[in-house]
Design a protein around this motif. Structure first.
Motif, mmCIF file in Angstrom:
data_model
loop_
_atom_site.group_PDB
_atom_site.id
_atom_site.type_symbol
_atom_site.label_atom_id
_atom_site.label_comp_id
_atom_site.label_asym_id
_atom_site.label_seq_id
_atom_site.Cartn_x
_atom_site.Cartn_y
_atom_site.Cartn_z
ATOM 1 N N ILE A 64 0.804 -1.282 0.166
ATOM 2 C CA ILE A 64 -0.015 0.037 -0.033
ATOM 3 C C ILE A 64 0.934 1.291 0.008
ATOM 4 N N SER A 65 1.819 1.391 0.929
ATOM 5 C CA SER A 65 2.497 2.446 0.757
ATOM 6 C C SER A 65 3.565 2.636 -0.492
ATOM 7 N N ASP A 66 4.051 1.753 -1.032
ATOM 8 C CA ASP A 66 4.548 1.594 -2.347
ATOM 9 C C ASP A 66 3.516 2.408 -3.357
ATOM 10 N N PHE A 67 2.420 1.878 -3.366
ATOM 11 C CA PHE A 67 1.321 2.186 -4.176
ATOM 12 C C PHE A 67 1.111 3.652 -4.155
ATOM 13 N N LYS A 68 0.998 4.171 -3.052
ATOM 14 C CA LYS A 68 0.666 5.623 -2.584
ATOM 15 C C LYS A 68 1.787 6.450 -3.165
ATOM 16 N N ASN A 69 3.258 6.000 -2.873
ATOM 17 C CA ASN A 69 4.194 6.804 -3.381
ATOM 18 C C ASN A 69 4.621 6.795 -4.624
ATOM 19 N N GLY A 70 3.937 5.810 -5.417
ATOM 20 C CA GLY A 70 4.485 5.595 -7.104
ATOM 21 C C GLY A 70 5.419 4.886 -7.065
ATOM 22 N N TRP A 71 5.884 4.108 -6.159
ATOM 23 C CA TRP A 71 7.078 3.200 -6.428
ATOM 24 C C TRP A 71 6.646 2.005 -7.084
ATOM 25 N N LEU A 72 5.380 1.452 -6.999
ATOM 26 C CA LEU A 72 4.989 0.358 -7.821
ATOM 27 C C LEU A 72 5.180 0.578 -9.114
ATOM 28 N N GLU A 73 4.635 1.866 -9.755
ATOM 29 C CA GLU A 73 4.764 2.327 -11.028
ATOM 30 C C GLU A 73 6.251 2.156 -11.468
ATOM 31 N N LEU A 109 -5.558 -3.252 -3.591
ATOM 32 C CA LEU A 109 -4.813 -1.984 -3.721
ATOM 33 C C LEU A 109 -5.839 -0.830 -4.063
ATOM 34 N N GLY A 110 -7.001 -1.344 -4.959
ATOM 35 C CA GLY A 110 -7.536 -0.035 -5.405
ATOM 36 C C GLY A 110 -8.584 0.444 -4.465
ATOM 37 N N THR A 111 -9.022 -0.601 -3.704
ATOM 38 C CA THR A 111 -10.143 -0.358 -2.838
ATOM 39 C C THR A 111 -10.033 0.697 -1.538
ATOM 40 N N LYS A 112 -11.041 1.441 -0.984
ATOM 41 C CA LYS A 112 -10.561 2.011 0.071
ATOM 42 C C LYS A 112 -10.568 1.652 1.367
ATOM 43 N N SER A 113 -11.483 0.519 1.649
ATOM 44 C CA SER A 113 -11.449 -0.017 3.117
ATOM 45 C C SER A 113 -10.614 -1.297 2.880
ATOM 46 N N THR A 114 -9.105 -1.347 2.911
ATOM 47 C CA THR A 114 -8.556 -2.671 2.755
ATOM 48 C C THR A 114 -8.774 -3.530 4.119
ATOM 49 N N ASN A 115 -8.713 -2.872 5.286
ATOM 50 C CA ASN A 115 -8.580 -3.553 6.430
ATOM 51 C C ASN A 115 -9.870 -4.623 6.680
ATOM 52 N N LEU A 116 -11.041 -4.291 6.031
ATOM 53 C CA LEU A 116 -12.127 -5.130 6.304
ATOM 54 C C LEU A 116 -11.928 -6.432 5.412
ATOM 55 N N ILE A 117 -11.399 -6.366 4.176
ATOM 56 C CA ILE A 117 -11.647 -7.264 3.387
ATOM 57 C C ILE A 117 -10.059 -8.369 3.290
ATOM 58 N N SER A 118 -9.177 -7.867 3.559
ATOM 59 C CA SER A 118 -7.895 -8.533 3.562
ATOM 60 C C SER A 118 -8.024 -10.005 4.594
ATOM 61 N N PRO A 119 -8.416 -9.746 5.880
ATOM 62 C CA PRO A 119 -8.561 -10.872 6.667
ATOM 63 C C PRO A 119 -9.430 -11.944 6.186
ATOM 64 N N LEU A 120 -10.537 -11.483 5.655
ATOM 65 C CA LEU A 120 -11.276 -12.563 4.961
ATOM 66 C C LEU A 120 -10.880 -13.294 3.944
ATOM 67 N N LEU A 121 -9.908 -12.618 3.133
ATOM 68 C CA LEU A 121 -9.291 -13.179 2.108
ATOM 69 C C LEU A 121 -7.948 -14.155 2.785
ATOM 70 N N ILE A 122 -7.454 -13.548 3.521
ATOM 71 C CA ILE A 122 -6.043 -14.425 4.157
ATOM 72 C C ILE A 122 -6.807 -15.689 4.711
ATOM 73 N N LEU A 123 -7.681 -15.440 5.806
ATOM 74 C CA LEU A 123 -7.897 -16.709 6.413
ATOM 75 C C LEU A 123 -8.353 -18.150 5.975
ATOM 76 N N PRO A 124 -9.224 -17.814 4.996
ATOM 77 C CA PRO A 124 -9.490 -19.323 4.238
ATOM 78 C C PRO A 124 -8.101 -19.825 3.628
ATOM 79 N N LEU A 125 -7.466 -18.881 2.946
ATOM 80 C CA LEU A 125 -6.072 -19.368 2.155
ATOM 81 C C LEU A 125 -5.110 -19.897 2.964
#
Lengths: 209, 227
Positions: free
Chosen positions: B77-86, B158-174
């Motif tokens: 997320i920080s690299d995305f905001k800083n433009g380093w991912l580009e 990366l594109g979404t605004k509320s990442t902290n809600l979705i990520s745990p839901l995605l991480i746990l089953p995997l």
């Protein structure tokens, strides 16, 4: 004809939509290569989108972009620099580290002398060990633009500059003009968006969106 | 123009290393959270040694996982905001390889130091030495799997605004296969069976993730950049 196409940048019948908004429809532009192309237009007319599209960060819906003949995508990525309007420097690193790592990521020489020389030319050498988060926006912009002042940058084919004159002082503007002229003399092509009325360069083409 | 791939690697590792060094509070957050869980658990279970030995291994694992998950979705997320991912996208090195290196550096600088704390907490919870030894091995391997899963989820959100809600839901089953095989090793050691089959399965899961994760992450990062 082929030799002319080889060093030309042409947009043919381009259309681009972002979300629901249509930004361009059937846009045809032939850029001046080598030379300075100044892209003008109102706010929201798609100047930045045009640069991002040429730089492959946005995908055009229809039409073709001829980037110096048929350059492969990876070759094109190594042959141009995009300097965006807002800074792309990491806040946690110093200015010198940012530039050094940027050079490294491009696969260029990691020599710190050339970074110091470039910063000195822009007059911000004394800020080289400052964290980016501590710097003003003018200094950030100058640090960003000093990426253009490396020897390797002059060997590229194209610079895409999104409003490079924002936040710059008079000395900065003068030096930027100097390196832009140097690059054009070395057969480089510059695409620059700008709102400035007065243009000091000799050979240029204005493109209105 | 001649491209020096060695310089790309040096630059990438230097950047990651310095960023982690300067945001050390991230690491301290993990440690403090972990200590809090491990101190609170015995207090709530009550002063019975039998009960504690029954659940102590689970406590260490839960403490580790729960404290890591909030950091996993912040890999990009920080690299995305800083433009380093580009800048990574413009680099001549493949984005997939850059992502793999980023995951390894993340694992090395944030997760591996945590394994130092496993023996300390395990002694506090009265876990036998043999199980501490196996725990360290499983955690070192399994956490690489967690990092790779985190990379997928972090890049997808990366594109979404509320990442902290979705990520745990995605991480746990995997992450469930890693839990199952990791715990399987410890259970086998406890009841004097051969722990190696479960360990091999754990390594297999991590190797599969090692191939899949950079591909998916690179693809979703490209989508996030060109949106």
């Amino acid at each position: 004809m082929t030799s002319r196409l080889k060093d030309n940048m042409i947009l043919k019948n381009i259309s681009l939509t972002r979300g629901l908004k249509t930004i361009f429809s059937s846009l045809n532009i032939e850029f001046l290569c080598p030379g300075l192309n100044i892209i003008k237009g109102e706010n929201g007319s798609g100047k930045t989108s045009l640069l991002m599209m040429i730089s492959t960060l946005l995908q055009e819906d229809t039409g073709t972009i001829i980037r110096f003949g048929k350059l492969k995508k990876n070759d094109w990525l190594n042959e141009h620099i995009l300097i965006k309007q807002n800074s792309s420097l990491s806040d946690e690193l110093t200015i010198e580290e940012n530039l050094k790592i940027w050079c490294g990521l491009k696969g260029w020489d990691l020599n710190t002398d050339k970074i110091e020389k470039s910063l000195k030319n822009f007059g911000i050498l004394k800020y080289k060990n400052f964290l980016v988060s501590e710097c003003s926006s003018g200094i950030k912009k100058k640090a960003e633009l000093s990426k253009l002042n490396f020897d390797e940058s002059f060997k590229l084919k194209c610079w895409l500059l999104d409003e490079p004159l924002n936040h710059l002082d008079e000395n900065g503007k003068l030096f930027l003009k100097k390196i832009m002229d140097k690059f054009i003399n070395m057969n480089g092509t510059i695409l620059q968006t700008s709102h400035e009325k007065k243009i000091n360069h000799k050979n240029f083409k204005i493109i209105k969106l | 123009m001649k491209i020096n791939f060695k310089n790309i690697l040096i630059a990438l590792i230097e950047k990651e290393f310095k960023s982690y060094l300067r945001s050390i509070n991230n690491f301290m957050n993990i440690i403090v959270f972990m200590i809090a869980i491990i101190i609170l658990f015995p207090l709530t279970v009550g002063p019975s040694e039998e009960k504690l030995t029954l659940v102590s291994n689970a406590i260490v694992w839960i403490a580790l996982i729960v404290s890591i998950i909030p950091t996993l979705d912040k890999i990009y997320i920080s690299d995305f905001k800083n433009g380093w991912l580009e800048q990574y996208y413009y680099s001549p090195l493949l984005l997939e390889i850059i992502i793999l290196i980023k995951c390894f550096v993340f694992w090395f600088f944030l997760i591996i130091p945590l394994t130092i704390f496993i023996p300390i907490f395990s002694i506090l919870l009265n876990i036998p030495f043999l199980i501490i030894f196996w725990n360290i091995i499983i955690f070192a391997i399994g956490s690489l799997g967690f990092c790779l899963i985190g990379s997928i989820c972090s890049s997808l959100t990366l594109g979404t605004k509320s990442t902290n809600l979705i990520s745990p839901l995605l991480i746990l089953p995997l992450a469930i296969p890693i839990f199952i095989f990791g715990n399987g090793v410890v259970e086998a050691v406890k009841s004097n069976y051969d722990p190696l089959p479960n360990l091999y399965l754990l390594i297999t899961v991590c190797l599969i993730l090692l191939i899949i994760s950079p591909l998916i992450s690179a693809y979703s990062i490209k989508i996030a950049l060109t949106k």
